[in-house]
Design a protein around this motif. Structure first.
Motif, mmCIF file in Angstrom:
data_model
loop_
_atom_site.group_PDB
_atom_site.id
_atom_site.type_symbol
_atom_site.label_atom_id
_atom_site.label_comp_id
_atom_site.label_asym_id
_atom_site.label_seq_id
_atom_site.Cartn_x
_atom_site.Cartn_y
_atom_site.Cartn_z
ATOM 1 N N ILE A 22 -7.476 0.976 0.151
ATOM 2 C CA ILE A 22 -6.894 2.141 0.485
ATOM 3 C C ILE A 22 -7.600 3.532 0.103
ATOM 4 O O ILE A 22 -7.621 3.831 -1.005
ATOM 5 N N PRO A 56 -6.720 -2.505 -4.854
ATOM 6 C CA PRO A 56 -5.898 -1.640 -3.717
ATOM 7 C C PRO A 56 -6.824 -0.329 -3.532
ATOM 8 O O PRO A 56 -7.106 0.189 -2.460
ATOM 9 N N GLY A 60 0.817 -1.211 0.185
ATOM 10 C CA GLY A 60 0.109 0.011 0.073
ATOM 11 C C GLY A 60 0.893 1.145 0.050
ATOM 12 O O GLY A 60 0.596 2.225 -0.634
#
Length: 184
Positions: A90, A86, A10
């Motif tokens: 995130i 992702p 991340g």
């Protein structure tokens, strides 16, 4: 350890978004990543090479590598692992392209490396190196646009190498020859 790798994944994506994404690069990277959509550039190259007598073996190896890569990535691992994209996990990450499905492993990376390695093996060096460069650029583009974690791309590329090696083994000239494939 796994938690650390996931956090690092991340952080790398956020670093890319913050420091490497540039408005002047976006059109180029979006074009590169689009070439890998559904493996279209690799399928087109495979079809073209299959029509060229001199490069038919390259086309056959690429076709086998693409099929093996698709089976391993899209039919097995993505459905077993079911890792979210992702940008879904995130909040600060903004994806430059809309995508669905699971993140791990990267199908773009698998198909790009599978086809490029198989092609590299059978064509003149300058063509093979060009294919490898394009394959690597497509892999990296998936990080830049924010739709895959670095480990998705790395594992996808490794699956691509495995698919290519299997395809090269299946298309070797002498089926009784069990020597290792040498990469040089």
């Amino acid at each position: 350890m796994l938690q650390y790798v996931m956090e690092l994944d991340g952080r790398i994506l956020l670093f890319i978004q913050e420091y490497l994404r540039l408005d002047c690069l976006n059109p180029f990277v979006l074009f590169i990543t689009k070439l890998g959509d559904a493996g279209i550039i690799w399928i087109a190259l495979t079809a073209f090479l299959l029509t060229q007598k001199k490069y038919q073996k390259a086309g056959v190896s690429m076709a086998i590598a693409l099929i093996l890569g698709f089976i391993m990535t899209n039919m097995l691992f993505k459905n077993m692992i079911m890792r979210p994209r992702p940008f879904d996990t995130i909040p600060e990450l903004y994806a430059l392209v809309p995508v669905g499905g699971w993140s791990f492993p990267s199908g773009h990376s698998t198909s790009s490396i599978a086809a490029a390695v198989a092609m590299f093996w059978h064509v003149p060096r300058n063509m093979g190196i060009s294919a490898l460069v394009l394959g690597i650029l497509i892999c990296l583009s998936r990080l830049y646009v924010g739709v895959h974690y670095p480990t998705d791309v790395l594992f996808g590329a490794l699956l691509g190498v495995l698919a290519a090696v299997c395809a090269l083994w299946l298309t070797r000239k002498d089926k009784k020859d069990t020597k290792e494939i040498k990469i040089y």
